[in-house]
Structure formats: structure tokens, C-alpha cells
Design a protein around this motif. Sequence first.
Motif, short mmCIF file in Angstrom:
data_model
loop_
_atom_site.label_atom_id
_atom_site.label_comp_id
_atom_site.label_asym_id
_atom_site.label_seq_id
_atom_site.Cartn_x
_atom_site.Cartn_y
_atom_site.Cartn_z
N LEU A 128 -6.62 -34.07 1.02
CA LEU A 128 -5.39 -34.48 1.69
C LEU A 128 -5.51 -34.44 3.20
O LEU A 128 -4.82 -35.17 3.91
N HIS A 129 -6.37 -33.60 3.72
CA HIS A 129 -6.50 -33.43 5.17
C HIS A 129 -7.74 -34.07 5.76
O HIS A 129 -8.05 -33.85 6.92
N SER A 130 -8.44 -34.86 4.99
CA SER A 130 -9.63 -35.52 5.54
C SER A 130 -9.22 -36.73 6.36
O SER A 130 -8.18 -37.33 6.14
N ASP A 131 -10.04 -37.06 7.34
CA ASP A 131 -9.79 -38.25 8.16
C ASP A 131 -10.08 -39.49 7.34
O ASP A 131 -11.14 -39.61 6.73
N LYS A 132 -9.14 -40.42 7.34
CA LYS A 132 -9.33 -41.63 6.54
C LYS A 132 -9.63 -42.80 7.41
O LYS A 132 -9.34 -42.95 8.51
#
Length: 132
Positions: A128-132
Motif C-alpha cells: 500500500l505504501h510503495s511508490d507507483k
Amino acid sequence: MRYSKSAHTRFYHRYHVLWATKYRYKILQGPMRDRIREIIIQTCSELGVHIVKGVLARDHVHMFLSIPPKHSLSNVLQRIKGRSSRRIQMEFPELRKRYWGRRFWARGYFSTTSGNVTDDVIKQYLELHSDK
């Protein structure tokens, strides 16, 4: 859940540890039992280790510890077992003659960690907190 803190960290490190007397001799009783309890409490206090719960059986010790991140579990147990073994053998010299030589505790220990977060929860959080 209540986090512990030090100067620059907040942590919740809980360990369930168990270790036994050499040959599982059932000798943790009477004045020796009280003295071992005092030595363990004193050693933990000096290291900043919080004893959540502890139980001394006749041939082994169970402890639930909160250990600050600056200490490793193996170093904490090395200090507890080493210091208690040396002091007990000095204060109760009949142990050496009657039971064994220089060691009071058996080698090694059992440990497991405690926490409310599973591997799956951490993986979901990171996704959920990864850079997309």
C-alpha cells in the motif's frame, strides 16, 4: 499495545525465552531459587531489560522479556546465564562437588518472539505504501 522508547527509537520487542539447568537437575529450590531470582532481576535491570513475566521451575526458567534494540537476545542471555552461574557456584560451593564442574546451566536456550503483526500484514502495508 504500549511501545517502549529510548532516545531515538520506539519499540515493542518481546521475547519468550527458556533455558534449563545442566542435565535438567531439579535443584532450583529453597535459598538457591531466591538468589537466582535476585541475580536475574539485577542483571536485567542493569541492561535495561524489562521482565514482563518470569517463572522458575525446579529445572528450568521461563521468561517473557522486553529487550531494547541496542541489545541482542543472545548477549542478554549470555549475561544472565553467565552471571547467575558464576555467582551461584561461588555462593553454593557444594554444587561443584555434588553435581557437575564449571557449568550450572545447560548450553543454549529456546526463544520465540511475540507480536500482533503477521508477515502478511507487513506485506500488505508495504504494498500500500510503495511508490507507483
